[in-house]
Motif scaffolding. Structure first.
Motif, PDB file in Angstrom:
ATOM      1  N   UNK A 103       1.455   6.807  -6.780  1.00  0.00           N
ATOM      2  CA  UNK A 103       0.384   7.763  -7.074  1.00  0.00           C
ATOM      3  C   UNK A 103       0.831   9.198  -6.798  1.00  0.00           C
ATOM      4  N   UNK A 104       1.619   9.402  -5.748  1.00  0.00           N
ATOM      5  CA  UNK A 104       2.145  10.746  -5.459  1.00  0.00           C
ATOM      6  C   UNK A 104       3.056  11.226  -6.576  1.00  0.00           C
ATOM      7  N   UNK A 105       3.922  10.324  -7.069  1.00  0.00           N
ATOM      8  CA  UNK A 105       4.804  10.707  -8.179  1.00  0.00           C
ATOM      9  C   UNK A 105       3.999  11.033  -9.428  1.00  0.00           C
TER      10      UNK A 105
ATOM     11  N   UNK B 231       0.837  -1.210   0.000  1.00  0.00           N
ATOM     12  CA  UNK B 231       0.000   0.000   0.000  1.00  0.00           C
ATOM     13  C   UNK B 231       0.871   1.259   0.000  1.00  0.00           C
ATOM     14  N   UNK B 232       1.937   1.260   0.778  1.00  0.00           N
ATOM     15  CA  UNK B 232       2.844   2.409   0.805  1.00  0.00           C
ATOM     16  C   UNK B 232       3.500   2.629  -0.552  1.00  0.00           C
ATOM     17  N   UNK B 233       3.879   1.537  -1.209  1.00  0.00           N
ATOM     18  CA  UNK B 233       4.474   1.650  -2.546  1.00  0.00           C
ATOM     19  C   UNK B 233       3.465   2.231  -3.530  1.00  0.00           C
ATOM     20  N   UNK B 234       2.229   1.770  -3.447  1.00  0.00           N
ATOM     21  CA  UNK B 234       1.178   2.293  -4.335  1.00  0.00           C
ATOM     22  C   UNK B 234       0.951   3.776  -4.074  1.00  0.00           C
TER      23      UNK B 234
ATOM     24  N   UNK C 231       1.507  15.053 -13.132  1.00  0.00           N
ATOM     25  CA  UNK C 231       0.293  15.655 -13.696  1.00  0.00           C
ATOM     26  C   UNK C 231       0.165  17.122 -13.297  1.00  0.00           C
ATOM     27  N   UNK C 232       0.511  17.436 -12.053  1.00  0.00           N
ATOM     28  CA  UNK C 232       0.469  18.835 -11.617  1.00  0.00           C
ATOM     29  C   UNK C 232       1.448  19.686 -12.423  1.00  0.00           C
ATOM     30  N   UNK C 233       2.615  19.121 -12.725  1.00  0.00           N
ATOM     31  CA  UNK C 233       3.599  19.848 -13.534  1.00  0.00           C
ATOM     32  C   UNK C 233       3.063  20.075 -14.942  1.00  0.00           C
ATOM     33  N   UNK C 234       2.377  19.079 -15.506  1.00  0.00           N
ATOM     34  CA  UNK C 234       1.780  19.237 -16.835  1.00  0.00           C
ATOM     35  C   UNK C 234       0.705  20.313 -16.818  1.00  0.00           C
TER      36      UNK C 234
END
Length: 79
Positions: free
Chosen positions: A32-34, A25-28, A39-42
């Motif tokens: 998702x954060x990355x 779950x932490x890896x997921x 997406x925020x940068x785009x």
């Protein structure tokens, strides 16, 4: 009834599975954060592009207004 060793082994196995689930779950969450950051940068880039294009449009409107008011443009029609 299970003896203490069997109970401890059973609980230890369950804890290991829970740790694996938590790690997955932490890896997921990190993935998702990355992805969200990309997406925020785009979106930021697109917003900057839109602002730049709006500036170009405003400049074109000013140029066209000046040209239309010029004597050489009298009698001409523009789209």
């Amino acid at each position: 009834m299970k003896n203490h060793f069997e109970q401890n082994e059973y609980h230890g196995d369950r804890l290991d599975r829970h740790r694996e689930d938590i790690n997955a779950a932490n890896s997921a969450i990190k993935r998702m954060e990355r992805r969200m950051n990309r997406l925020e940068a785009k979106v930021q880039t697109q917003e900057e592009t839109i602002e730049a294009l709006e500036g170009v449009i405003e400049n074109q409107q000013v140029v066209m207004a000046r040209f239309r008011s010029c004597e050489c443009a009298k009698g001409r029609t523009f789209g």
